[in-house]
Design a protein around this motif. Sequence first.
Motif, PDB file in Angstrom:
ATOM      1  N   GLY A  45       0.772  -1.234   0.000  1.00 12.78           N
ATOM      2  CA  GLY A  45       0.000   0.000   0.000  1.00 12.78           C
ATOM      3  C   GLY A  45       0.806   1.289   0.000  1.00 12.78           C
ATOM      4  O   GLY A  45       0.233   2.370   0.095  1.00 12.78           O
ATOM      5  N   LEU A  46       2.130   1.193  -0.112  1.00 12.15           N
ATOM      6  CA  LEU A  46       2.937   2.415  -0.138  1.00 12.15           C
ATOM      7  C   LEU A  46       2.936   3.008  -1.540  1.00 12.15           C
ATOM      8  O   LEU A  46       2.937   2.284  -2.538  1.00 12.15           O
ATOM      9  N   GLU A  47       2.922   4.336  -1.602  1.00 10.97           N
ATOM     10  CA  GLU A  47       2.921   5.042  -2.880  1.00 10.97           C
ATOM     11  C   GLU A  47       4.290   5.660  -3.127  1.00 10.97           C
ATOM     12  O   GLU A  47       4.845   6.326  -2.250  1.00 10.97           O
ATOM     13  N   PHE A  48       4.795   5.463  -4.325  1.00  8.13           N
ATOM     14  CA  PHE A  48       6.111   5.968  -4.710  1.00  8.13           C
ATOM     15  C   PHE A  48       5.977   7.221  -5.554  1.00  8.13           C
ATOM     16  O   PHE A  48       5.093   7.314  -6.405  1.00  8.13           O
ATOM     17  N   ASP A  49       6.881   8.173  -5.324  1.00  7.14           N
ATOM     18  CA  ASP A  49       6.976   9.363  -6.161  1.00  7.14           C
ATOM     19  C   ASP A  49       7.752   9.057  -7.430  1.00  7.14           C
ATOM     20  O   ASP A  49       7.570   9.709  -8.453  1.00  7.14           O
ATOM     21  N   GLN A  50       8.652   8.073  -7.343  1.00  6.76           N
ATOM     22  CA  GLN A  50       9.452   7.654  -8.496  1.00  6.76           C
ATOM     23  C   GLN A  50       9.706   6.159  -8.388  1.00  6.76           C
ATOM     24  O   GLN A  50      10.215   5.686  -7.371  1.00  6.76           O
ATOM     25  N   LEU A  51       9.344   5.418  -9.402  1.00  4.43           N
ATOM     26  CA  LEU A  51       9.638   3.988  -9.449  1.00  4.43           C
ATOM     27  C   LEU A  51      11.113   3.798  -9.789  1.00  4.43           C
ATOM     28  O   LEU A  51      11.791   4.755 -10.186  1.00  4.43           O
ATOM     29  N   PRO A  52      11.649   2.591  -9.644  1.00  6.77           N
ATOM     30  CA  PRO A  52      13.075   2.384  -9.895  1.00  6.77           C
ATOM     31  C   PRO A  52      13.519   2.936 -11.250  1.00  6.77           C
ATOM     32  O   PRO A  52      12.929   2.623 -12.285  1.00  6.77           O
ATOM     33  N   THR A  53      14.533   3.794 -11.189  1.00  9.17           N
ATOM     34  CA  THR A  53      15.035   4.493 -12.364  1.00  9.17           C
ATOM     35  C   THR A  53      16.555   4.493 -12.323  1.00  9.17           C
ATOM     36  O   THR A  53      17.146   4.786 -11.281  1.00  9.17           O
ATOM     37  N   ASP A  54      17.180   4.191 -13.449  1.00  8.24           N
ATOM     38  CA  ASP A  54      18.644   4.278 -13.548  1.00  8.24           C
ATOM     39  C   ASP A  54      19.031   5.753 -13.620  1.00  8.24           C
ATOM     40  O   ASP A  54      18.519   6.491 -14.464  1.00  8.24           O
ATOM     41  N   GLN A  55      19.912   6.169 -12.717  1.00  8.77           N
ATOM     42  CA  GLN A  55      20.338   7.564 -12.644  1.00  8.77           C
ATOM     43  C   GLN A  55      21.683   7.769 -13.335  1.00  8.77           C
ATOM     44  O   GLN A  55      22.474   6.833 -13.460  1.00  8.77           O
ATOM     45  N   ARG A  56      21.981   9.001 -13.733  1.00  5.28           N
ATOM     46  CA  ARG A  56      23.239   9.294 -14.414  1.00  5.28           C
ATOM     47  C   ARG A  56      24.460   9.107 -13.504  1.00  5.28           C
ATOM     48  O   ARG A  56      25.576   8.962 -13.979  1.00  5.28           O
ATOM     49  N   TRP A  57      24.238   9.088 -12.195  1.00  4.74           N
ATOM     50  CA  TRP A  57      25.346   8.868 -11.258  1.00  4.74           C
ATOM     51  C   TRP A  57      25.544   7.382 -10.970  1.00  4.74           C
ATOM     52  O   TRP A  57      26.207   7.003 -10.021  1.00  4.74           O
ATOM     53  N   LEU A  58      24.944   6.527 -11.814  1.00  6.43           N
ATOM     54  CA  LEU A  58      25.153   5.084 -11.831  1.00  6.43           C
ATOM     55  C   LEU A  58      24.484   4.347 -10.683  1.00  6.43           C
ATOM     56  O   LEU A  58      24.887   3.242 -10.327  1.00  6.43           O
ATOM     57  N   TRP A  59      23.455   4.950 -10.096  1.00 14.56           N
ATOM     58  CA  TRP A  59      22.640   4.288  -9.083  1.00 14.56           C
ATOM     59  C   TRP A  59      21.268   4.040  -9.679  1.00 14.56           C
ATOM     60  O   TRP A  59      20.805   4.781 -10.540  1.00 14.56           O
ATOM     61  N   ARG A  60      20.583   3.038  -9.201  1.00 13.20           N
ATOM     62  CA  ARG A  60      19.176   2.799  -9.540  1.00 13.20           C
ATOM     63  C   ARG A  60      18.390   3.184  -8.292  1.00 13.20           C
ATOM     64  O   ARG A  60      18.664   2.678  -7.208  1.00 13.20           O
ATOM     65  N   GLU A  61      17.415   4.083  -8.441  1.00  8.39           N
ATOM     66  CA  GLU A  61      16.711   4.636  -7.281  1.00  8.39           C
ATOM     67  C   GLU A  61      15.196   4.608  -7.453  1.00  8.39           C
ATOM     68  O   GLU A  61      14.683   4.781  -8.554  1.00  8.39           O
TER      69      GLU A  61
END
Length: 126
Positions: free
Chosen positions: A81-97
């Motif tokens: 039931g938690l709502e995310f502002d951003q689903l997993p996304t590959d970032q330019r700083w090489l992290w997935r967030e």
Amino acid sequence: MNLNQVTVPSKNVATSIAFYKKLGLHLIVEALPHYARFECLDGDATFSIHEVEELPKGDGVYVYFETKQLDQEVNRLIKEGLEFDQLPTDQRWLWREARLKDPDGNQIILYFAGDNRKNPPWRLER
């Protein structure tokens, strides 16, 4: 020196406890209504919540929790039931967030960086 604990402000510690338990943290101190402390399942760090009368203004606190199973964890939390502002996304700083907010608006970032957390290609030499 080692960072061992982060504490975030909350207007309602009991509500925040429920949120962080859903995230998977293990509650080790419950001193309602003023304070709670959790331990992370990996590593030695602890995380706590303390009651405040007024929340900070502006962007507030950003807390990062790393998990190797980011996408699976996000799917589990959505089912909880938690709502995310951003689903997993590959970032330019090489992290997935993935990003969401706790009940008090603190920014929670679930991520996976692996070796890039401490050793990105642009790391400074000692």
